[in-house]
Design a protein around this motif. Sequence first.
Motif, short mmCIF file in Angstrom:
data_model
loop_
_atom_site.label_atom_id
_atom_site.label_comp_id
_atom_site.label_asym_id
_atom_site.label_seq_id
_atom_site.Cartn_x
_atom_site.Cartn_y
_atom_site.Cartn_z
N ASP A 150 0.83 -1.21 0.00
CA ASP A 150 0.00 0.00 0.00
C ASP A 150 0.86 1.26 0.00
N PHE A 151 1.95 1.23 0.77
CA PHE A 151 2.84 2.41 0.81
C PHE A 151 3.41 2.68 -0.57
N LEU A 152 3.79 1.60 -1.24
CA LEU A 152 4.44 1.74 -2.55
C LEU A 152 3.43 2.11 -3.64
N GLN A 153 2.31 1.44 -3.60
CA GLN A 153 1.39 1.50 -4.71
C GLN A 153 0.38 2.64 -4.58
N GLY A 154 0.16 3.07 -3.35
CA GLY A 154 -0.95 3.99 -3.09
C GLY A 154 -0.69 5.41 -3.56
N GLY A 155 -1.79 6.17 -3.52
CA GLY A 155 -1.70 7.60 -3.84
C GLY A 155 -2.44 8.38 -2.78
N ALA A 156 -2.61 9.67 -3.04
CA ALA A 156 -3.29 10.52 -2.07
C ALA A 156 -4.80 10.41 -2.24
N GLY A 157 -5.53 10.69 -1.18
CA GLY A 157 -6.99 10.80 -1.22
C GLY A 157 -7.65 9.57 -1.81
N ASP A 186 -1.95 4.52 3.90
CA ASP A 186 -0.95 4.50 4.98
C ASP A 186 -1.59 4.90 6.31
N LEU A 187 -2.51 5.90 6.23
CA LEU A 187 -3.17 6.33 7.47
C LEU A 187 -3.99 5.19 8.05
N ARG A 188 -4.73 4.51 7.16
CA ARG A 188 -5.55 3.39 7.65
C ARG A 188 -4.70 2.25 8.19
#
Length: 825
Positions: free
Chosen positions: A33-40, A177-179
Amino acid sequence: MSAADPRTAPRQALTLDDYAALAREGMDPGVWDFLQGGAGEERTLSENLLAFDRRRLRTRVLTGVAEADTAVTVLGRRWAAPVGVAPMAYHTLVHPGGETATVQAAGVAGLPVVVSTFAGQPFDKLAAAANSPLWLQVYCFRDRSVTRRLVERAAEAGFEALVLTVDTPRLGRRLRDLRNGFRLPEGIVPANLPPGDYSSPSGHSRTELDPALDWSVVSWLKSVSPLPVLLKGVTTGEDAARALDAGADGLVVSNHGGRQLDGAHATVDVLAEVAVAAAGRCPVLLDGGVRRGTDVLTALALGADAVLLGRPVLHGLAVAGQSGVADVFDILVGELADALLLTGTPSAAAAGPALLSPAGAGPVPTPATAVPARPAADPAAPVVLRKEELHASLGDPVLDTMNFLNEVTTRYPGAVSFAPGRPYEGFFDTEQLFGHVRRYLDHLAAEGDTPEAVRTKLFQYGPTAGLINGLIADSLRADEGIDAAPGSIVVTVGCQEAMFLTLRALFAGPQDVLLAASPCYVGITGAAALLGIPVTPVEEGPDGIGTAAVEAAVLAERARGRRPRALYLVPDHSNPSGNTMPLQAREELLALAARLDLLLIEDNPYRLMSTGTRLPTLKALDTGRRVVHLGSYSKTAFPGARIGFVVADQTVEDAQGGTGLLADELARIKSMVTVNTPPLSQAAVAGLLLAADGRLSELNAGPAAHYGDVLAAVLEQLERHFPEERRRSLGLSWNVPSGGFFLTVNVPFRADNAALLRSAEEYGVIWTPMSYFYPQGGGEHAMRLSFSYLTRADVEDGTARLARFVEAEASAHAAAAGTTRAADR
Ligand SMILES: Cc1cc2nc3c(=O)[nH]c(=O)nc-3n(C[C@H](O)[C@H](O)[C@H](O)COP(=O)(O)O)c2cc1C
């Protein structure tokens, strides 16, 4: 961290997406998730991919290209392909080989690596492993000494450039990342920064990164390092221009892989804007969503010198360390070589805009909107045509520019409207029309036409180029000092047809672009859209269009491999701004056009309807026949006649050395469009010209005085409602045109459709959002006021309503801004 079997991975992975799937299988979900994710909500993240998906390439055949050369040169260094590695923190997070493995794979492939400020391994170790250029990505810390030391370390290790990331005053809201409550695993730390607590990337960024950087950071960075500085995260033409002024040596169009502002544009959608502004003065790179060789080629076609690859590199690394990264490069560069070959492009360096669809870079329908085959229709049912099956240009938003305005006008008939650019009707007289036609018929008889010949002229198809060209030529000489032979004139159905014919004749292929003053009359941008002609805006200032802006636009287009064919402008009392070009600017523009071999399309419908000194038209000053002059009788006679004309006195030479005039070519096109302009309309206008001995200026002295008076009334009323101090405190301003039908009011709030609706509904006043005249963005805080259709009494009433609306909007805007400021504290 890597878990997929490295021996099987390359066999299974044929695409970069295959590598992503393999990497995911073996990775800790939080790290994934850290690598693949984006904002919002990750709209920008997915848009980066979709925007590439929407584009299609044009293929040329039988080009004799047997093998394409993928190599390019960037900042003086040869790259084996226009692909580098984007800076990404902590390669050690996905594979113990970390950045060293990436750098080794890149060295073998002959591709550069941009090493992150948060690299997990020391610069000197990477430099020792490198066999291709290394650049350092720089985050600027609140403590500048940390940044300075970082940069020095990289320079000492032999890094060749700095890439300052400018889109990260703090990290974007990465919900995954927050979740997950993501924290870096123990041992994953930046190897080139002082010791500290780096376990929460977002927490660290908040406390340590300098959120208040401004343009001076570029000169600061250059003062502490001799290395070239590129800016990463530039996504607008304005910022590209500022960056170059500030001393940047290169630009990376990036939205941080959708990790910063969710809602930002896809990078490929803003690339051309940045490339045009950079105008070939520095390399332009792009990152975000590049997943295939065709994506690389698309980026090159839109003006990039190269791309940077982000996540797929980490996918390859996670799957199989150095060999996984090497395989990712092989796939991408191999696909690029295929794409070059299959489009008939001999080399990456030769890729240009002609590779994209004829409209330039316009999106093509996505597979989701593609038209499915329809079942056989019931033969008795009335036919229903599908919009998607009509010509794609009909989807161009410029064609709908005025729809909303018209809708509002119909819905609020009681509102005072500062919208229509129509002439005032008080001067029209139905009976006079017969007199005009009679006068022209008498003139024909006096010239020797028999009654039969006159009848033929009125009732039959007529000459395509027009009946009344001689009278128009006389009038142009008497009124404008333009010396045009009747044979160089084509009489058209309104000026709009003149635009259409001119554009059709002059624009030969997808490489030809039209430069147009911005803001610009929608008639020309609409005609260009229908003809698939790309339009590049050239910003207009209070003194009209400036030569520096024209020259920059021409050079930028040439740098992209396109041919700026002509510039369209309205030098006097322009629509929509109301601005007028001074004499010197006109002379300079003509000289520039000669130097750059550019044609000028001059449109000038308002000048004879204005009082005061009239400056010479461009055509009157045109000794080199660079100006195609468009004319309209919609203001000087009446719009219902639909009579316009074009003076096209340029010589056209054919391959056999035969010559004619551009006007002849325009007439050939017209013969297939409207055949000829209605003789009855031509007769009415001709009668009017005869009444004034060709001097429309004299004939229109009354109307011109009226328009001058109404303009004065608007200015007086604006002044009355917003005396200097008040308008200064509101942030309100307007221009003072010397004539014409329009003026611009700059307001402190967004003058958009929503504001227009409030204005019509609550205050009973209508105006035109200036943004309508900026097809590529701009004018959001300005309105066009047209006064030509109004009387003084209308103006007084309308301006009072407008003043109440502006005051209300301005205070709502100020209150909202105050709330935001308070929340920020
Ligand atoms: C895991 C990860 C870490 C990143 N770290 C940085 C960084 O340290 N500095 C930076 O400027 N950009 C960083 N980026 C953004 C990339 O440089 C690049 O803009 C983006 O990944 C490109 O998009 P793509 O992944 O779709 O190819 C990072 C991106 C990812 C996915």
